[in-house]
Design an enzyme around this catalytic site. Structure first.
Site, PDB file in Angstrom:
ATOM      1  N   HIS A 111      -9.061  -1.143  -2.875  1.00  0.00           N
ATOM      2  CA  HIS A 111      -8.486  -2.485  -2.981  1.00  0.00           C
ATOM      3  C   HIS A 111      -9.586  -3.512  -2.747  1.00  0.00           C
ATOM      4  O   HIS A 111     -10.397  -3.352  -1.830  1.00  0.00           O
ATOM      5  CB  HIS A 111      -7.371  -2.656  -1.937  1.00  0.00           C
ATOM      6  CG  HIS A 111      -6.725  -3.997  -1.982  1.00  0.00           C
ATOM      7  ND1 HIS A 111      -5.857  -4.358  -2.997  1.00  0.00           N
ATOM      8  CD2 HIS A 111      -6.826  -5.067  -1.158  1.00  0.00           C
ATOM      9  CE1 HIS A 111      -5.442  -5.600  -2.777  1.00  0.00           C
ATOM     10  NE2 HIS A 111      -6.016  -6.051  -1.680  1.00  0.00           N
ATOM     11  N   GLY A 145       4.030   1.939   1.103  1.00  0.00           N
ATOM     12  CA  GLY A 145       3.996   0.485   1.172  1.00  0.00           C
ATOM     13  C   GLY A 145       3.002  -0.114   0.199  1.00  0.00           C
ATOM     14  O   GLY A 145       2.366   0.578  -0.596  1.00  0.00           O
TER      15      GLY A 145
END
Length: 210
Positions: A111, A145
């Site tokens: 990320h 998540g």
């Protein structure tokens, strides 16, 4: 002894895919890339796979009305090519909890921010808007998540007053290409151990990936 088989999921240019291909070719990742899947047609990631003689396929998300059907096709192809570990390399789809359970603790992602800050698809925009002085990238396990799985590795870069999303993204991307292959190799060689939120790296006294 057979090498572990990676399945790489991408959506665009595939620069992280290329860094992984290069690391495999150079013996820095002890695995073979069994399959590259994209969710969009005619993207550079497919061309990179084709150029390197890696099996590749586009499973176009737009052709599936339901996410469940799209993910069922993903799983079908991953199993067909005997993929053991999934590497997300700029894959711009959120995977369902049901999908993730099929590969629990066997999916890695990178990320473009220092998690847990700036989750989601607009990390560079959000970092600049917030006014941070340091940004970076994070390799993490994928859980159910949003960018919330245990962190494996991070690398930081400075944020300058003159930065745009594009200049910051380019600086961060350079670090992504360094730490992602290293983190993948640590994972594949059994040097990572998850304890709650923490990922412990065996035989690593420096605390980093150097």
């Amino acid at each position: 002894m057979n090498k572990p088989v990676l399945g790489i999921l991408a959506s665009g240019r595939g620069t992280n895919l290329q860094s992984i291909i290069d690391a495999v070719d150079e013996g820095k990742i002890s695995a073979e890339i069994g399959l590259v899947i994209t969710d969009k047609p005619a993207v550079m990631a497919l061309q990179r796979a084709e150029k390197n003689n890696i099996p590749n396929i586009c499973i176009d998300r737009k052709k599936y009305a339901m996410r469940e059907d799209f993910e069922a096709k993903l799983l079908e192809k991953l199993r067909e090519y005997e993929v053991e570990h999934i590497i997300l390399a700029g894959f711009m789809r959120i995977l369902s909890a049901a999908f993730i359970r099929n590969y629990k603790n066997h999916i890695l992602n990178i990320h473009p921010a220092l998690l847990p800050s700036f989750v989601g698809a607009h990390a560079h925009r959000d970092a600049l808007a917030y006014g941070v002085k340091v940004s970076g990238c994070t390799v993490h396990f994928v859980d159910e998540g949003m960018d919330s799985g245990p962190i494996i590795a991070q690398a930081a870069v400075p944020v300058f007053d003159t930065d745009t999303e594009e200049t910051l993204a380019a600086r961060v991307l350079g670090q992504e290409h360094i730490i992602y292959p290293k983190a993948i190799e640590l994972y594949l060689t059994g040097k990572l151990h998850i304890e709650g939120r923490k990922v412990l790296i065996k035989n690593n006294t420096s605390g980093g990936l150097s």
